[in-house]
Design a protein around this motif. Structure first.
Motif, PDB file in Angstrom:
ATOM      1  N   ILE A  55      31.798 -60.446 -13.904  1.00 38.86           N
ATOM      2  CA  ILE A  55      31.483 -61.128 -12.653  1.00 38.86           C
ATOM      3  C   ILE A  55      30.313 -62.091 -12.847  1.00 38.86           C
ATOM      4  CG2 ILE A  55      30.643 -60.823 -10.288  1.00 38.86           C
ATOM      5  CD1 ILE A  55      32.138 -58.184 -10.167  1.00 38.86           C
ATOM      6  N   LEU A  56      30.493 -63.317 -12.374  1.00 42.64           N
ATOM      7  CA  LEU A  56      29.406 -64.301 -12.373  1.00 42.64           C
ATOM      8  C   LEU A  56      28.530 -64.063 -11.152  1.00 42.64           C
ATOM      9  CD1 LEU A  56      31.552 -67.412 -13.327  1.00 42.64           C
ATOM     10  CD2 LEU A  56      29.683 -66.485 -14.705  1.00 42.64           C
ATOM     11  N   PRO A  57      27.212 -64.064 -11.316  1.00 41.87           N
ATOM     12  CA  PRO A  57      26.310 -63.707 -10.211  1.00 41.87           C
ATOM     13  C   PRO A  57      26.199 -64.796  -9.155  1.00 41.87           C
ATOM     14  CG  PRO A  57      25.038 -64.371 -12.120  1.00 41.87           C
ATOM     15  CD  PRO A  57      26.476 -64.344 -12.559  1.00 41.87           C
ATOM     16  N   GLU A  58      25.802 -64.386  -7.963  1.00 41.41           N
ATOM     17  CA  GLU A  58      25.562 -65.311  -6.861  1.00 41.41           C
ATOM     18  C   GLU A  58      24.069 -65.479  -6.606  1.00 41.41           C
ATOM     19  OE1 GLU A  58      27.845 -66.975  -5.235  1.00 41.41           O
ATOM     20  OE2 GLU A  58      29.742 -65.884  -5.435  1.00 41.41           O
ATOM     21  N   ASN A  59      23.289 -64.455  -6.935  1.00 43.13           N
ATOM     22  CA  ASN A  59      21.855 -64.464  -6.642  1.00 43.13           C
ATOM     23  C   ASN A  59      21.048 -64.977  -7.825  1.00 43.13           C
ATOM     24  OD1 ASN A  59      22.305 -63.265  -4.081  1.00 43.13           O
ATOM     25  ND2 ASN A  59      22.420 -61.252  -5.054  1.00 43.13           N
ATOM     26  N   LEU A  60      20.003 -65.732  -7.522  1.00 42.99           N
ATOM     27  CA  LEU A  60      19.156 -66.336  -8.557  1.00 42.99           C
ATOM     28  C   LEU A  60      18.586 -65.273  -9.499  1.00 42.99           C
ATOM     29  CD1 LEU A  60      18.441 -69.362  -8.896  1.00 42.99           C
ATOM     30  CD2 LEU A  60      16.213 -68.856  -7.879  1.00 42.99           C
ATOM     31  N   SER A  61      18.187 -64.139  -8.951  1.00 48.37           N
ATOM     32  CA  SER A  61      17.535 -63.099  -9.754  1.00 48.37           C
ATOM     33  C   SER A  61      18.482 -62.450 -10.750  1.00 48.37           C
ATOM     34  CB  SER A  61      16.937 -62.029  -8.845  1.00 48.37           C
ATOM     35  OG  SER A  61      17.958 -61.439  -8.041  1.00 48.37           O
ATOM     36  N   SER A  86      35.925 -69.103  -8.245  1.00 47.17           N
ATOM     37  CA  SER A  86      37.292 -69.203  -8.756  1.00 47.17           C
ATOM     38  C   SER A  86      38.114 -67.989  -8.315  1.00 47.17           C
ATOM     39  CB  SER A  86      37.260 -69.277 -10.283  1.00 47.17           C
ATOM     40  OG  SER A  86      36.661 -68.102 -10.805  1.00 47.17           O
ATOM     41  N   PRO A  87      39.448 -68.106  -8.277  1.00 43.12           N
ATOM     42  CA  PRO A  87      40.290 -66.965  -7.878  1.00 43.12           C
ATOM     43  C   PRO A  87      40.041 -65.701  -8.698  1.00 43.12           C
ATOM     44  CG  PRO A  87      41.584 -68.972  -7.865  1.00 43.12           C
ATOM     45  CD  PRO A  87      40.244 -69.337  -8.459  1.00 43.12           C
ATOM     46  N   PHE A  88      39.870 -65.840 -10.002  1.00 42.26           N
ATOM     47  CA  PHE A  88      39.633 -64.649 -10.825  1.00 42.26           C
ATOM     48  C   PHE A  88      38.335 -63.969 -10.424  1.00 42.26           C
ATOM     49  CE2 PHE A  88      38.031 -62.831 -14.982  1.00 42.26           C
ATOM     50  CZ  PHE A  88      38.850 -61.722 -14.960  1.00 42.26           C
ATOM     51  N   GLN A  89      37.298 -64.769 -10.142  1.00 40.37           N
ATOM     52  CA  GLN A  89      36.047 -64.175  -9.696  1.00 40.37           C
ATOM     53  C   GLN A  89      36.224 -63.483  -8.346  1.00 40.37           C
ATOM     54  OE1 GLN A  89      32.841 -63.922 -11.114  1.00 40.37           O
ATOM     55  NE2 GLN A  89      33.988 -64.421 -12.973  1.00 40.37           N
ATOM     56  N   GLN A  90      37.020 -64.071  -7.460  1.00 42.60           N
ATOM     57  CA  GLN A  90      37.287 -63.433  -6.171  1.00 42.60           C
ATOM     58  C   GLN A  90      38.042 -62.122  -6.370  1.00 42.60           C
ATOM     59  OE1 GLN A  90      35.785 -64.693  -3.481  1.00 42.60           O
ATOM     60  NE2 GLN A  90      35.049 -66.265  -4.892  1.00 42.60           N
ATOM     61  N   TRP A  91      38.986 -62.119  -7.316  1.00 39.47           N
ATOM     62  CA  TRP A  91      39.721 -60.886  -7.619  1.00 39.47           C
ATOM     63  C   TRP A  91      38.777 -59.811  -8.171  1.00 39.47           C
ATOM     64  CZ3 TRP A  91      40.456 -58.070 -12.079  1.00 39.47           C
ATOM     65  CH2 TRP A  91      41.444 -57.069 -12.026  1.00 39.47           C
ATOM     66  N   LEU A  92      37.906 -60.201  -9.079  1.00 39.54           N
ATOM     67  CA  LEU A  92      36.957 -59.243  -9.640  1.00 39.54           C
ATOM     68  C   LEU A  92      36.088 -58.617  -8.554  1.00 39.54           C
ATOM     69  CD1 LEU A  92      35.728 -61.199 -12.814  1.00 39.54           C
ATOM     70  CD2 LEU A  92      37.078 -59.086 -12.820  1.00 39.54           C
ATOM     71  N   LYS A  93      35.827 -59.383  -7.497  1.00 45.31           N
ATOM     72  CA  LYS A  93      34.971 -58.904  -6.407  1.00 45.31           C
ATOM     73  C   LYS A  93      35.748 -58.153  -5.331  1.00 45.31           C
ATOM     74  CE  LYS A  93      31.948 -62.845  -7.294  1.00 45.31           C
ATOM     75  NZ  LYS A  93      31.571 -64.208  -6.862  1.00 45.31           N
ATOM     76  N   GLY A  94      37.058 -57.937  -5.564  1.00 47.62           N
ATOM     77  CA  GLY A  94      37.802 -57.070  -4.659  1.00 47.62           C
ATOM     78  C   GLY A  94      38.968 -57.678  -3.919  1.00 47.62           C
ATOM     79  N   ASP A  95      39.184 -58.985  -4.011  1.00 49.64           N
ATOM     80  CA  ASP A  95      40.306 -59.612  -3.319  1.00 49.64           C
ATOM     81  C   ASP A  95      41.533 -59.554  -4.220  1.00 49.64           C
ATOM     82  OD1 ASP A  95      42.145 -61.128  -1.975  1.00 49.64           O
ATOM     83  OD2 ASP A  95      40.933 -62.948  -1.858  1.00 49.64           O
ATOM     84  N   GLU A  96      42.374 -58.555  -4.017  1.00 47.32           N
ATOM     85  CA  GLU A  96      43.513 -58.327  -4.902  1.00 47.32           C
ATOM     86  C   GLU A  96      44.626 -59.355  -4.713  1.00 47.32           C
ATOM     87  OE1 GLU A  96      44.912 -54.368  -5.130  1.00 47.32           O
ATOM     88  OE2 GLU A  96      42.975 -53.565  -5.763  1.00 47.32           O
ATOM     89  N   ASP A  97      44.529 -60.176  -3.675  1.00 52.67           N
ATOM     90  CA  ASP A  97      45.539 -61.203  -3.451  1.00 52.67           C
ATOM     91  C   ASP A  97      45.067 -62.584  -3.917  1.00 52.67           C
ATOM     92  OD1 ASP A  97      47.310 -59.385  -2.212  1.00 52.67           O
ATOM     93  OD2 ASP A  97      46.197 -59.556  -0.326  1.00 52.67           O
ATOM     94  N   ALA A  98      43.948 -62.638  -4.619  1.00 50.76           N
ATOM     95  CA  ALA A  98      43.368 -63.926  -4.996  1.00 50.76           C
ATOM     96  C   ALA A  98      44.164 -64.642  -6.083  1.00 50.76           C
ATOM     97  CB  ALA A  98      41.922 -63.734  -5.461  1.00 50.76           C
ATOM     98  N   MET A  99      44.930 -63.887  -6.886  1.00 52.25           N
ATOM     99  CA  MET A  99      45.687 -64.491  -7.982  1.00 52.25           C
ATOM    100  C   MET A  99      47.185 -64.331  -7.766  1.00 52.25           C
ATOM    101  SD  MET A  99      43.591 -63.808 -11.526  1.00 52.25           S
ATOM    102  CE  MET A  99      43.516 -62.017 -11.469  1.00 52.25           C
TER     103      MET A  99
END
Length: 471
Positions: free
Chosen positions: A61-67, A279-292
């Motif tokens: 997963i690519l991060p969203e937060n600066l830290s 990206s869709p793959f990142q959305q899938w990794l974060k729990g959206d199983e319909d992203a791809m």
């Protein structure tokens, strides 16, 4: 007579008998249940888990937060520094050190690494000074009249890349920069740490900036201001424009004794935040199983599974992980160099550039190795490979599937992991779908400023580009 049904995994157990009777008998009867077929998403999760070396799907997963973004301890990320760097990266008014004064103020860092091209160049050979035009996604950039890398007149020698422009996207996960990894020297154990100073910081070359003991992104940003004829010190716009003066003071509240270094740190800070996290793959990794889509899912399962792509493309950027070893970061896969017969190429490929990592380290075992590329937003251009030797993503997948080198190099130099994959045409298509669309962030424009303090056009600012860009 009492009958009991006991549910077990995969079956139902039936117990029958006469309770309390001396001659009672007990019969066990198993009634099989219909097994649940795992979904494509479940299969992919299991495949990624198995390939993650214990990190789980979260490790991609690519991060969203600066830290949470990897950063150089000598250049901690702050909102103020990132905001300044975002402008400097795109600021064409910094371009005042050109060999041809008539073209000053027409290029920027973003000229060769811009959002519309997935933070690469839209043409095989990036052009800063000496170029004009832009097109829709940078594909219209060309040499201006009179400019030629072989020109006898130094005023008409353009600033062109000796190799295809690598993407800035997701480079927070790369410890060293450039295709040969020559920039970066700040962490004990980093791949450049053991090199002799004469190699790592060759006098009279941009590599002397490695003596600053900073990470690759920071060193490249600092060295790049000189290499690409930009000015960030003395009487540059950074010292004369009120907005930049205020932003610089906010980014470096303790003051600055080296404006060039700190401007480079700000640019690098911004570059670290340029992540394809939507990206869709990142959305899938974060729990959206319909992203791809089904094809993208199948391609991802092959990528992380039987095709073995993840053996080389690892970590959140699908390039190399932070702290990767040299063997995990540089590969000899036989990609060709620039084609000198291509009208979009000016100049020649020298021996050091052709030898990649070996041209930098001088070690024969490093010859023809190049840094593994990140894989997001590849579909923004038709330029692939360090020598721009492929024109489609599918071509690259098919190349790795057949494992027949483009470039004539000793067979012993080729990476042992470069071998036929045995994929069918359908499977090549599925991996291509994963790379083209599932790894595509459609909103990279969020990393582009709406305007610049100078009022200049960006990422390039000549008359033709202004017309192309509508600014």
């Amino acid at each position: 007579m009492t009958i009991k049904y006991v549910a077990l995994a995969g079956a139902v157990l039936m117990l029958s008998g006469c309770g309390g009777s001396d001659d009672a008998t007990t019969t066990n009867v198993y009634i099989p249940q219909t097994p649940t077929t795992p979904t494509a998403s479940q299969i992919l999760k299991e495949t990624i888990e198995a390939a993650s070396n214990g990190g789980g799907i979260e490790s991609f997963i690519l991060p969203e937060n600066l830290s949470d973004i990897p950063q150089d301890p000598n250049n901690p990320l702050t909102e103020e520094k990132v905001a300044l760097g975002k402008l400097l990266y795109h600021e064409t008014a910094l371009a005042t050190q050109g060999v041809n004064g008539d073209r000053n103020g027409t290029w920027s860092c973003a000229s060769c690494h811009h959002a519309d091209a997935g933070f690469k160049s839209g043409v095989p050979q990036g052009i800063a000074e000496g170029g004009e035009g832009f097109g829709m996604k940078g594909e219209g950039r060309m040499l201006a009249a009179g400019f030629d890398a072989a020109s006898a007149d130094p005023r008409f020698r353009p600033d062109v890349q000796p190799i295809a422009s690598p993407s800035v996207l997701n480079t927070a996960y790369q410890d060293v920069m450039l295709w040969n990894g020559q920039f970066g020297n700040n962490v004990e154990g980093i791949v450049n740490a053991g090199l002799a100073e004469a190699v790592l910081a060759t006098p009279g070359t941009p590599k002397t900036n490695n003596l600053r003991l900073l990470s690759g992104l920071e060193v490249q940003a600092i060295a790049g201001t000189g290499v690409h004829r930009l000015k960030t010190s003395d009487d540059s716009i950074l010292q004369t424009n009120a907005e930049y003066i205020a932003m610089f003071e906010a980014a470096f509240p303790e003051g600055s004794s080296d404006a060039t270094e700190d401007a480079g740190k700000a640019i690098a800070a911004f570059e670290r935040t340029v992540l394809a996290s939507q990206s869709p793959f990142q959305q899938w990794l974060k729990g959206d199983e319909d992203a791809m889509t089904e094809d993208e899912m199948a391609g991802a399962t092959l990528f992380f599974g039987r095709a073995g792509c993840v053996d080389c493309h690892r970590g959140p950027a699908l390039s190399s992980e932070v702290g990767a070893t040299e063997d995990e970061m540089f590969f000899a896969l036989g990609f060709a160099d620039f084609d000198p017969n291509n009208p979009q190429i000016t100049g020649t490929v020298d021996d050091a550039t052709s030898r990649g990592r070996g041209g930098f380290t001088g070690e024969e075992s490093d010859n023809y190795k190049f840094k593994i590329a990140q894989l997001y937003n590849l579909a923004d251009t038709n330029v692939f490979g360090h020598g721009a030797s492929f024109e489609s993503i599918r071509d690259v997948v098919a190349y790795k599937n057949t494992a027949v080198p483009q470039k004539v190099i000793p067979a012993s130099a080729l990476d042992p992991r470069f071998m036929p994959l045995g994929l069918t045409d359908e499977e090549v298509d599925q991996i291509t779908a994963f790379l083209e669309t599932a790894l595509y962030d459609p909103n990279l424009s969020r990393y582009v400023p709406e305007s610049l303090p100078s009022g200049n056009c960006s990422p390039v600012n000549d008359a033709i580009a202004q017309a192309d860009l509508g600014c």
